[in-house]
Design an enzyme around this catalytic site. Structure first.
Site, PDB file in Angstrom:
ATOM      1  N   GLY A  12       0.799  -1.220   0.000  1.00  0.00           N
ATOM      2  CA  GLY A  12       0.000   0.000   0.000  1.00  0.00           C
ATOM      3  C   GLY A  12       0.830   1.268   0.000  1.00  0.00           C
ATOM      4  N   ASN A  13       2.037   1.215   0.617  1.00  0.00           N
ATOM      5  CA  ASN A  13       2.872   2.418   0.678  1.00  0.00           C
ATOM      6  C   ASN A  13       3.434   2.796  -0.689  1.00  0.00           C
ATOM      7  OD1 ASN A  13       4.465   0.077   0.749  1.00  0.00           O
ATOM      8  ND2 ASN A  13       6.177   1.137   1.710  1.00  0.00           N
ATOM      9  N   LYS A 129     -13.679  -9.732   7.303  1.00  0.00           N
ATOM     10  CA  LYS A 129     -12.855  -8.642   6.779  1.00  0.00           C
ATOM     11  C   LYS A 129     -13.602  -7.311   6.852  1.00  0.00           C
ATOM     12  CE  LYS A 129      -9.244  -7.138   4.304  1.00  0.00           C
ATOM     13  NZ  LYS A 129      -7.874  -7.179   4.815  1.00  0.00           N
ATOM     14  N   LYS A 213      -4.498  -9.571  -1.407  1.00  0.00           N
ATOM     15  CA  LYS A 213      -3.700  -9.230  -2.576  1.00  0.00           C
ATOM     16  C   LYS A 213      -2.507 -10.168  -2.770  1.00  0.00           C
ATOM     17  CE  LYS A 213      -0.638  -6.432  -1.749  1.00  0.00           C
ATOM     18  NZ  LYS A 213       0.760  -6.470  -1.242  1.00  0.00           N
ATOM     19  N   LYS A 275       1.599 -12.779   3.944  1.00  0.00           N
ATOM     20  CA  LYS A 275       2.713 -12.671   3.006  1.00  0.00           C
ATOM     21  C   LYS A 275       3.596 -13.922   3.084  1.00  0.00           C
ATOM     22  CE  LYS A 275       2.766  -7.649   3.609  1.00  0.00           C
ATOM     23  NZ  LYS A 275       1.852  -7.433   2.486  1.00  0.00           N
TER      24      LYS A 275
END
Length: 320
Positions: A12-13, A129, A213, A275
């Site tokens: 996101g960054n 979520k 994602k 991740k």
């Protein structure tokens, strides 16, 4: 010798690190694109994926603010498609600008990507979520009665809608994406985890869900037969005993080692754990594949084996 193919999952960054204005996000993506241009300079084919949490959240807020009988709010899957197109457009401009600065001519294309999920996934039974704006308890209960969607209280900050987060089982457009890459194009796809769809026998239809994602990027990397999956985040390496006196940086790490660390509870759910799980899933598909978790700034160095945390079956294979 065939060209190396890498799926790069942006954190996101890479899009929004401060202000939420279009100008600020486009500037962030220009900085991101300059980092990614190193891959193109060195003859590597890339497929770019990205998150969309803040962006789709803002779209949902805008939909709620304008909701009326004449201008009804759009459903979540459609909002996800809006965010894919918006971020993809920004990323196309940013990549083409970065390549032009280096004298490289290459086409960049965004594929609005549908990701197949299983309607029987247990995530649909217990949606967890949180998405979108906060509501008062009274307002949330009214919306639940009117629409049947689920809300839960969120850490004392108010009530938020909760949706399922099923695992991806396929990428509808993976063949098209492969063809575009083979033709020499840079492809932006599975934005925000992709638009979740189910096969209803007559075709595909969207469902109210959010796909992680990194899991979607992993599934895409498998289906396009990528050599490596780069999961980019805010840190250069994964750590165990993070922020403790015995903190340890992970560099080359095997699946067995990571399984032990997961059992120890080393990785935070909803943060580093997905991740790690995505990295392990891709690495275990082939001994010649690896996943790397690192920062945007270290991405190319990490692919060369000089930085980041590399995950593979028996230690990191070298990208020849």
């Amino acid at each position: 010798m065939s060209r190396k193919k890498v799926v790069i999952a942006l954190g996101g960054n890479a899009i929004q690190s401060g202000e939420a204005t279009a100008q600020a996000q486009q500037k962030a993506l220009e900085d991101t694109a300059r980092q990614l241009a190193a891959f193109i300079e060195n003859g590597i084919d890339i497929i770019i994926s990205h998150g969309n949490g803040p962006q789709v959240g803002n779209i949902l807020l805008q939909q709620k603010a304008a909701d009326s009988e004449k201008n009804p709010a759009m459903p979540l899957d459609t909002c996800g498609a809006m965010s894919q197109g918006m971020i993809g457009y920004w990323m196309q401009n940013a990549m083409e600008k970065a390549l032009r600065e280096k004298g490289i001519k290459k086409d960049v294309v965004t594929v609005v990507t549908r990701v197949l999920v299983d309607q029987q996934d247990s995530a649909f039974v217990n949606p967890t979520k949180p998405i979108g704006p906060f509501y008062s308890e009274e307002e949330a209960k009214r919306v639940m009665e009117e629409t049947g969607v689920s809300f839960k209280e969120d850490a004392g900050r108010g009530w938020r809608r909760v949706v399922a987060s099923p695992k991806p089982v396929g990428i509808v457009e993976h063949s098209v994406i492969s063809s575009l890459v083979e033709a020499g194009n840079i492809v932006i796809s599975v934005g925000g985890g992709g638009i979740p769809v189910v096969d209803n026998g007559e075709g595909f239809s969207g469902v109210e869900a959010v796909i992680d994602k990194d899991f979607a990027s992993e599934k895409l990397a498998e289906l396009v037969d990528a050599d490596a999956l780069l999961i980019l985040t805010a840190v250069d390496n994964v750590y165990v005993n993070f922020n403790k006196p015995n903190q340890k940086k992970l560099e080359d790490v095997t699946l067995e080692e990571l399984k032990t660390y997961i059992e120890e509870g080393q990785f935070a759910p909803g943060s580093m754990l997905p991740k790690i799980e995505a990295a392990m899933t891709f690495a275990e598909t082939s001994a010649s594949r690896k996943t790397i978790i690192t920062s945007l700034e270290q991405a190319y160095s990490a692919l060369e084996g000089k930085a980041g945390t590399a995950v593979s079956i028996k230690g990191s294979p070298v990208m020849a």
